[in-house]
Design an enzyme around this catalytic site. Structure first.
Site, PDB file in Angstrom:
ATOM      1  N   PRO A  93     -40.141 -57.844  -0.346  1.00 41.57           N
ATOM      2  CA  PRO A  93     -41.284 -58.341   0.433  1.00 41.57           C
ATOM      3  C   PRO A  93     -40.898 -58.666   1.889  1.00 41.57           C
ATOM      4  CG  PRO A  93     -41.039 -59.569  -1.616  1.00 41.57           C
ATOM      5  CD  PRO A  93     -39.808 -58.743  -1.448  1.00 41.57           C
ATOM      6  N   GLU A 121     -34.981 -62.841  -8.202  1.00 35.41           N
ATOM      7  CA  GLU A 121     -35.624 -63.349  -6.991  1.00 35.41           C
ATOM      8  C   GLU A 121     -34.989 -62.821  -5.726  1.00 35.41           C
ATOM      9  OE1 GLU A 121     -34.839 -65.045  -9.649  1.00 35.41           O
ATOM     10  OE2 GLU A 121     -36.786 -65.779 -10.320  1.00 35.41           O
ATOM     11  N   ARG A 159     -45.849 -36.142  -2.511  1.00 35.86           N
ATOM     12  CA  ARG A 159     -47.070 -35.329  -2.410  1.00 35.86           C
ATOM     13  C   ARG A 159     -47.228 -34.679  -1.038  1.00 35.86           C
ATOM     14  NH1 ARG A 159     -51.267 -37.612   0.004  1.00 35.86           N
ATOM     15  NH2 ARG A 159     -52.928 -36.632  -1.202  1.00 35.86           N
ATOM     16  N   ASP A 174     -54.887 -34.270   3.962  1.00 32.31           N
ATOM     17  CA  ASP A 174     -55.066 -34.734   5.328  1.00 32.31           C
ATOM     18  C   ASP A 174     -55.949 -35.963   5.451  1.00 32.31           C
ATOM     19  OD1 ASP A 174     -53.447 -32.757   6.206  1.00 32.31           O
ATOM     20  OD2 ASP A 174     -55.084 -31.353   6.607  1.00 32.31           O
TER      21      ASP A 174
HETATM   22  N1  4GX Z   1     -42.437 -54.431  -1.764  1.00 30.58           N
HETATM   23  N2  4GX Z   1     -40.324 -57.275  -4.856  1.00 30.58           N
HETATM   24  C1  4GX Z   1     -37.890 -56.947  -4.951  1.00 30.58           C
HETATM   25  C2  4GX Z   1     -36.415 -58.790  -5.690  1.00 30.58           C
HETATM   26  C3  4GX Z   1     -35.742 -58.818  -4.373  1.00 30.58           C
HETATM   27  C4  4GX Z   1     -35.945 -59.826  -3.429  1.00 30.58           C
HETATM   28  C5  4GX Z   1     -35.262 -59.796  -2.237  1.00 30.58           C
HETATM   29  C6  4GX Z   1     -34.219 -57.801  -2.974  1.00 30.58           C
HETATM   30  C7  4GX Z   1     -34.381 -58.779  -2.014  1.00 30.58           C
HETATM   31  C8  4GX Z   1     -41.599 -55.860  -3.224  1.00 30.58           C
HETATM   32  C9  4GX Z   1     -42.694 -55.578  -2.377  1.00 30.58           C
HETATM   33  C10 4GX Z   1     -41.449 -57.029  -4.092  1.00 30.58           C
HETATM   34  C11 4GX Z   1     -40.181 -58.560  -5.525  1.00 30.58           C
HETATM   35  C12 4GX Z   1     -39.259 -56.337  -5.122  1.00 30.58           C
HETATM   36  C13 4GX Z   1     -38.803 -59.143  -5.305  1.00 30.58           C
HETATM   37  N3  4GX Z   1     -34.877 -57.821  -4.130  1.00 30.58           N
HETATM   38  N4  4GX Z   1     -40.748 -54.842  -3.071  1.00 30.58           N
HETATM   39  N5  4GX Z   1     -37.768 -58.200  -5.690  1.00 30.58           N
HETATM   40  N6  4GX Z   1     -43.784 -56.331  -2.188  1.00 30.58           N
HETATM   41  O1  4GX Z   1     -42.341 -57.834  -4.116  1.00 30.58           O
HETATM   42  O2  4GX Z   1     -41.259 -53.982  -2.184  1.00 30.58           O
END
Ligand code: 4GX
Length: 252
Positions: A93, A121, A159, A174
């Site tokens: 995130p 986390e 895609r 497109d």
């Molecule tokens: N867009 N998540 C990753 C664990 C995490 C946290 C910090 C690495 C660093 C998310 C999103 C997402 C939740 C995936 C936490 N890994 N990933 N995860 N939105 O929410 O890509």
């Protein structure tokens, strides 16, 4: 021939297996236009309990993905493709927002794309510092893990590889390319439970149909995602139509 080459590092390769083995992504893989290899980070743990996570230093709640198995896994991925260049992407995130432009960029990327999926986390910061080229997010919400985000990235980029969509499907390719939302679509019957298909679509007048579609795309974008108009590719005629729509819809 362009192809999308991806290595996914994850603790749960099973999450990716289903979607990669259905429909368009499955066909793309059979045609060698998409090459996805999944790697289980747990296979690179050293202890007998195969521990991939641990509690954070400094004492807070939650678990952190340990650095050793991730470093080891990444070394194995690179060793499996000697001499090939990699673009390493962490899904989280905290990343820059993934959008159609990023999908285009990945679809044209000649390096293998290494997608690192955290589950828990967090991930040990030394992984980010030493191994990650880019951090991407698929949206401002929190997922249970990066696997579904990796699937979104793979799907949206795949895609766009020529040959992945059939002729029938690629006409739709497109619809975001110019930064506008799609226009409405109809199929038979011409009248369903009293609801009619717009007359112009039955007219056989291709120019009138094209104009209608463009207008409907502009209208949908104006009503649902006006923010997109700032970066959309618009002609002078589009701008005229938009002004007229704004007047009509009371958007001024
Ligand atoms: N867009 N998540 C990753 C664990 C995490 C946290 C910090 C690495 C660093 C998310 C999103 C997402 C939740 C995936 C936490 N890994 N990933 N995860 N939105 O929410 O890509």
């Amino acid at each position: 021939m362009r192809a999308l080459k991806v290595d996914v590092l994850t603790l749960f390769p099973g999450i990716l297996a289903g979607p990669l083995n259905e429909s368009i992504l499955k066909r793309a893989r059979e045609k060698k236009l998409l090459d996805v290899r999944t790697w289980n980070i747990r296979d690179f743990t050293e202890d007998k309990h195969k521990t991939a996570d641990d509690s954070p230093y400094g004492g807070e709640a939650g678990m952190v993905l340990k650095p050793e198995p991730v470093f080891k896994a990444m070394e194995a991925v690179k060793a499996a493709s000697p001499g090939e260049a990699f673009l390493t992407v962490l899904l989280s995130p905290q990343g820059r927002l993934f959008d159609h432009r990023e999908a285009e960029r990945f679809s044209r990327e000649s390096r293998r794309i290494l997608l690192l999926c955290g589950h828990y986390e967090a991930i040990d910061e030394r992984v980010r510092e030493a191994l990650v080229d880019e951090e991407l997010s698929i949206g401002d919400y929190v997922l249970t893990g990066g696997e579904t985000a990796a699937l979104v990235v793979i799907d949206a980029a795949a895609r766009l590889i020529p040959g992945v969509l059939g002729d029938e499907e690629s006409a739709y390719r497109d619809s975001f390319g110019d930064g506008l939302l799609d226009h409405p679509h109809y199929t038979r019957p011409a009248e369903f439970r009293g609801m009619k298909v717009p007359e112009v679509l039955l007219s056989g007048n291709h120019e009138a149909v094209s104009k209608w579609r463009r207008r409907e795309s502009l209208k949908a974008t104006l009503l649902k995602r006006p923010d997109l108009l700032a970066t959309a590719e618009l002609t002078d005629e589009d701008r005229k139509v938009l002004e007229e729509l704004k007047r009509k819809l009371g958007k001024n």
